[in-house]
Design a protein around this motif. Structure first.
Motif, PDB file in Angstrom:
ATOM      1  N   HIS A 244      59.491  -4.010 -65.156  1.00 58.62           N
ATOM      2  CA  HIS A 244      58.405  -3.028 -65.175  1.00 58.62           C
ATOM      3  C   HIS A 244      58.368  -2.245 -63.864  1.00 58.62           C
ATOM      4  O   HIS A 244      58.189  -1.014 -63.862  1.00 58.62           O
ATOM      5  CB  HIS A 244      57.066  -3.737 -65.415  1.00 58.62           C
ATOM      6  CG  HIS A 244      55.930  -2.805 -65.713  1.00 58.62           C
ATOM      7  ND1 HIS A 244      55.242  -2.135 -64.726  1.00 58.62           N
ATOM      8  CD2 HIS A 244      55.357  -2.430 -66.890  1.00 58.62           C
ATOM      9  CE1 HIS A 244      54.292  -1.403 -65.272  1.00 58.62           C
ATOM     10  NE2 HIS A 244      54.340  -1.559 -66.587  1.00 58.62           N
ATOM     11  N   TRP A 245      58.533  -2.939 -62.751  1.00 59.38           N
ATOM     12  CA  TRP A 245      58.589  -2.246 -61.459  1.00 59.38           C
ATOM     13  C   TRP A 245      59.763  -1.257 -61.421  1.00 59.38           C
ATOM     14  O   TRP A 245      59.629  -0.142 -60.889  1.00 59.38           O
ATOM     15  CB  TRP A 245      58.720  -3.272 -60.331  1.00 59.38           C
ATOM     16  CG  TRP A 245      57.412  -3.764 -59.802  1.00 59.38           C
ATOM     17  CD1 TRP A 245      56.794  -4.945 -60.085  1.00 59.38           C
ATOM     18  CD2 TRP A 245      56.561  -3.092 -58.873  1.00 59.38           C
ATOM     19  NE1 TRP A 245      55.606  -5.048 -59.411  1.00 59.38           N
ATOM     20  CE2 TRP A 245      55.442  -3.922 -58.651  1.00 59.38           C
ATOM     21  CE3 TRP A 245      56.632  -1.877 -58.211  1.00 59.38           C
ATOM     22  CZ2 TRP A 245      54.399  -3.568 -57.793  1.00 59.38           C
ATOM     23  CZ3 TRP A 245      55.595  -1.507 -57.344  1.00 59.38           C
ATOM     24  CH2 TRP A 245      54.495  -2.350 -57.144  1.00 59.38           C
ATOM     25  N   ALA A 246      60.880  -1.652 -61.970  1.00 62.62           N
ATOM     26  CA  ALA A 246      62.062  -0.798 -61.923  1.00 62.62           C
ATOM     27  C   ALA A 246      61.881   0.484 -62.727  1.00 62.62           C
ATOM     28  O   ALA A 246      62.371   1.549 -62.336  1.00 62.62           O
ATOM     29  CB  ALA A 246      63.283  -1.564 -62.440  1.00 62.62           C
ATOM     30  N   THR A 247      61.156   0.399 -63.846  1.00 61.09           N
ATOM     31  CA  THR A 247      60.986   1.574 -64.710  1.00 61.09           C
ATOM     32  C   THR A 247      59.726   2.372 -64.400  1.00 61.09           C
ATOM     33  O   THR A 247      59.709   3.592 -64.568  1.00 61.09           O
ATOM     34  CB  THR A 247      60.960   1.149 -66.185  1.00 61.09           C
ATOM     35  OG1 THR A 247      59.893   0.204 -66.389  1.00 61.09           O
ATOM     36  CG2 THR A 247      62.280   0.508 -66.576  1.00 61.09           C
ATOM     37  N   GLU A 248      58.661   1.705 -63.928  1.00 61.67           N
ATOM     38  CA  GLU A 248      57.374   2.374 -63.742  1.00 61.67           C
ATOM     39  C   GLU A 248      56.988   2.571 -62.270  1.00 61.67           C
ATOM     40  O   GLU A 248      56.059   3.316 -61.982  1.00 61.67           O
ATOM     41  CB  GLU A 248      56.263   1.564 -64.431  1.00 61.67           C
ATOM     42  CG  GLU A 248      56.435   1.399 -65.932  1.00 61.67           C
ATOM     43  CD  GLU A 248      56.047   2.659 -66.694  1.00 61.67           C
ATOM     44  OE1 GLU A 248      55.538   3.614 -66.062  1.00 61.67           O
ATOM     45  OE2 GLU A 248      56.264   2.687 -67.923  1.00 61.67           O
ATOM     46  N   ALA A 249      57.650   1.865 -61.361  1.00 65.98           N
ATOM     47  CA  ALA A 249      57.352   1.929 -59.922  1.00 65.98           C
ATOM     48  C   ALA A 249      55.960   1.394 -59.590  1.00 65.98           C
ATOM     49  O   ALA A 249      55.366   1.753 -58.577  1.00 65.98           O
ATOM     50  CB  ALA A 249      57.505   3.356 -59.385  1.00 65.98           C
ATOM     51  N   PHE A 250      55.425   0.543 -60.450  1.00 66.90           N
ATOM     52  CA  PHE A 250      54.209  -0.212 -60.169  1.00 66.90           C
ATOM     53  C   PHE A 250      54.202  -1.417 -61.097  1.00 66.90           C
ATOM     54  O   PHE A 250      55.038  -1.542 -61.990  1.00 66.90           O
ATOM     55  CB  PHE A 250      52.951   0.635 -60.352  1.00 66.90           C
ATOM     56  CG  PHE A 250      52.604   0.946 -61.792  1.00 66.90           C
ATOM     57  CD1 PHE A 250      51.719   0.135 -62.507  1.00 66.90           C
ATOM     58  CD2 PHE A 250      53.137   2.048 -62.434  1.00 66.90           C
ATOM     59  CE1 PHE A 250      51.394   0.411 -63.824  1.00 66.90           C
ATOM     60  CE2 PHE A 250      52.816   2.349 -63.747  1.00 66.90           C
ATOM     61  CZ  PHE A 250      51.943   1.522 -64.449  1.00 66.90           C
ATOM     62  N   GLY A 251      53.251  -2.326 -60.872  1.00 63.71           N
ATOM     63  CA  GLY A 251      53.178  -3.506 -61.719  1.00 63.71           C
ATOM     64  C   GLY A 251      52.404  -4.623 -61.063  1.00 63.71           C
ATOM     65  O   GLY A 251      51.493  -4.374 -60.269  1.00 63.71           O
ATOM     66  N   TYR A 252      52.774  -5.851 -61.388  1.00 63.91           N
ATOM     67  CA  TYR A 252      52.091  -7.016 -60.825  1.00 63.91           C
ATOM     68  C   TYR A 252      52.632  -7.286 -59.419  1.00 63.91           C
ATOM     69  O   TYR A 252      53.833  -7.360 -59.193  1.00 63.91           O
ATOM     70  CB  TYR A 252      52.319  -8.251 -61.699  1.00 63.91           C
ATOM     71  CG  TYR A 252      51.759  -8.141 -63.096  1.00 63.91           C
ATOM     72  CD1 TYR A 252      50.794  -7.188 -63.422  1.00 63.91           C
ATOM     73  CD2 TYR A 252      52.190  -8.998 -64.102  1.00 63.91           C
ATOM     74  CE1 TYR A 252      50.282  -7.096 -64.709  1.00 63.91           C
ATOM     75  CE2 TYR A 252      51.681  -8.908 -65.394  1.00 63.91           C
ATOM     76  CZ  TYR A 252      50.741  -7.953 -65.691  1.00 63.91           C
ATOM     77  OH  TYR A 252      50.245  -7.857 -66.966  1.00 63.91           O
ATOM     78  N   TRP A 253      51.693  -7.436 -58.478  1.00 66.61           N
ATOM     79  CA  TRP A 253      52.042  -7.714 -57.090  1.00 66.61           C
ATOM     80  C   TRP A 253      52.056  -9.226 -56.825  1.00 66.61           C
ATOM     81  O   TRP A 253      51.389  -9.997 -57.518  1.00 66.61           O
ATOM     82  CB  TRP A 253      51.002  -7.136 -56.138  1.00 66.61           C
ATOM     83  CG  TRP A 253      51.001  -5.674 -55.931  1.00 66.61           C
ATOM     84  CD1 TRP A 253      52.016  -4.899 -55.433  1.00 66.61           C
ATOM     85  CD2 TRP A 253      49.904  -4.773 -56.151  1.00 66.61           C
ATOM     86  NE1 TRP A 253      51.615  -3.589 -55.330  1.00 66.61           N
ATOM     87  CE2 TRP A 253      50.325  -3.484 -55.774  1.00 66.61           C
ATOM     88  CE3 TRP A 253      48.604  -4.943 -56.629  1.00 66.61           C
ATOM     89  CZ2 TRP A 253      49.504  -2.366 -55.839  1.00 66.61           C
ATOM     90  CZ3 TRP A 253      47.779  -3.834 -56.704  1.00 66.61           C
ATOM     91  CH2 TRP A 253      48.224  -2.566 -56.321  1.00 66.61           C
ATOM     92  N   VAL A 254      52.765  -9.601 -55.758  1.00 64.64           N
ATOM     93  CA  VAL A 254      52.573 -10.904 -55.147  1.00 64.64           C
ATOM     94  C   VAL A 254      51.444 -10.748 -54.133  1.00 64.64           C
ATOM     95  O   VAL A 254      51.475  -9.828 -53.298  1.00 64.64           O
ATOM     96  CB  VAL A 254      53.835 -11.393 -54.409  1.00 64.64           C
ATOM     97  CG1 VAL A 254      53.597 -12.795 -53.848  1.00 64.64           C
ATOM     98  CG2 VAL A 254      55.031 -11.379 -55.316  1.00 64.64           C
ATOM     99  N   ALA A 255      50.434 -11.605 -54.209  1.00 68.85           N
ATOM    100  CA  ALA A 255      49.328 -11.579 -53.247  1.00 68.85           C
ATOM    101  C   ALA A 255      49.632 -12.574 -52.135  1.00 68.85           C
ATOM    102  O   ALA A 255      49.848 -13.763 -52.407  1.00 68.85           O
ATOM    103  CB  ALA A 255      48.012 -11.929 -53.937  1.00 68.85           C
ATOM    104  N   ARG A 256      49.651 -12.068 -50.907  1.00 63.68           N
ATOM    105  CA  ARG A 256      49.965 -12.920 -49.760  1.00 63.68           C
ATOM    106  C   ARG A 256      48.790 -12.945 -48.792  1.00 63.68           C
ATOM    107  O   ARG A 256      48.106 -11.930 -48.603  1.00 63.68           O
ATOM    108  CB  ARG A 256      51.208 -12.394 -49.025  1.00 63.68           C
ATOM    109  CG  ARG A 256      52.438 -12.276 -49.905  1.00 63.68           C
ATOM    110  CD  ARG A 256      53.640 -11.767 -49.123  1.00 63.68           C
ATOM    111  NE  ARG A 256      54.770 -11.502 -50.011  1.00 63.68           N
ATOM    112  CZ  ARG A 256      55.612 -12.441 -50.436  1.00 63.68           C
ATOM    113  NH1 ARG A 256      55.472 -13.685 -50.010  1.00 63.68           N
ATOM    114  NH2 ARG A 256      56.599 -12.131 -51.257  1.00 63.68           N
TER     115      ARG A 256
END
Length: 349
Positions: A56-68
């Motif tokens: 999804h990140w590769a196609t949309e340039a956004f998505g679910y993040w890792v929260a640190r």
């Protein structure tokens, strides 16, 4: 859309292959699936889920993040939005050790605000089981409201209750007010005044006086010098409002001033102010605006809120605002850019 963002306590970053093990650990922990143990991840489903996040990140340039954790850099959860069935699905899941600290709602608010600013074409949704009260509270704290719709999910058990649909408010651009909208806005404005909101009046200001100021803003809108944003819940209820105003000086036309930021007092502490600002940033960027400015009075608590929205204090006049005899406040100016450039002062003096 930025690949990462921060909250007061978290850094939200685009995941990489190095995050696969953390993803597996989170989605294989039975403690995080007490409300739906039958959907606990397996090696196969976890791999498929993580691959889908990366894709999804590769196609949309956004998505679910890792929260640190911002202090330690350690990953503590997953949060973000992905396109699904014509909507943006809000997702959040944090490790057991991070729970009880309201990190999920902090992260979810950031995710919904980011979506409001950068993806106005799709509504943010969360699908939540009613018996999962912590998840319900997180969705509501991020500004989402129940729509009354319920959906049966593909992995639901035959006798399992459907999921309730929660949706985020959306901000629409307003260039002309009709009678109905004018009445709605005046009602909201007066309620914000009476609740002590810093929108140009003290509590108890008469409707007629507010209407006079509104008429001034309408003249600015008619002249093309102002545009408003109206934040509405899924049922159409007006819950937020603000204006961008262009000052007469043509040397300043690449910037705008923010006026009358107001949120329904009955809906405070649900992140709606952040969503209103996110939508207003999008409206300004659509108009080619580069620099945004606003003024607040000291002691109102507004400076901290705007700082979370990316604004920095750039000027202050001590005692310039007289709220009451013996109660003088500072007039504080804050600014931020929305064109991707850093705020750099001119060196010529």
């Amino acid at each position: 859309m930025p690949f990462e963002t921060t909250t007061p306590r978290l850094l939200l970053t685009r995941p990489t292959e190095q995050d696969r093990a953390f993803h597996t650990a989170v989605h294989s922990d039975p403690r995080l699936y007490a409300h739906a143990p039958h959907v606990l991840g397996t090696p196969a489903t976890n791999a498929e889920f993580f691959d889908a996040i990366i894709a999804h990140w590769a196609t949309e340039a956004f998505g679910y993040w890792v929260a640190r954790d911002r202090d330690s850099g350690m990953p503590v959860g997953w949060v973000g939005v992905q396109r699904r069935d014509g909507h943006l699905n809000l997702y959040y899941r944090f490790v057991t050790e991070a729970q009880g600290r309201r990190l999920a709602r902090e992260a979810a608010r950031a995710a919904v605000a980011m979506a409001t600013e950068w993806h106005p074409d799709a509504v943010v949704r969360a699908l939540v089981k009613d018996h999962n009260e912590p998840s319900v509270r997180t969705a509501e704290a991020a500004g989402l409201v129940r729509t009354g719709e319920q959906l049966v999910l593909a992995d639901d058990l035959p006798d399992e209750a459907p999921s309730s649909v929660f949706e985020a408010p959306q901000l629409g651009r307003v260039e002309v007010l009709d009678d109905a909208l004018r009445t709605e806005l005046l009602d909201l404005w007066c309620r914000v005044n009476d609740a002590g909101g810093s929108v140009g009046f003290l509590p108890g200001a008469p409707l007629e006086r507010v209407a006079e100021v509104l008429a001034t803003h309408e003249k600015q809108m008619a002249a093309g010098d102002a545009v408003a944003g109206a934040l509405r819940e899924p049922d159409g209820r007006l819950v937020g409002w603000a204006w961008w105003v262009r000052v007469p000086n043509p040397l300043l036309h690449h910037g705008r001033w923010l006026y009358r930021v107001m949120v329904d007092p009955a809906r405070q502490r649900r992140g709606l102010g952040r969503l209103l600002m996110a939508g207003m940033h999008r409206v300004a960027r659509e108009d080619g605006v580069e620099l945004l400015q606003l003024g607040v009075r000291s002691g109102s608590g507004a400076s901290a809120f705007y700082a979370q929205c990316g604004y920095t204090e750039v000027g202050r006049i001590p005692g310039a605002i007289r709220v009451a005899p013996g109660d003088d406040r500072d007039d504080v100016t804050m600014a931020r850019r929305v064109d991707g450039r850093p705020p750099v002062a001119h060196g010529g003096g």
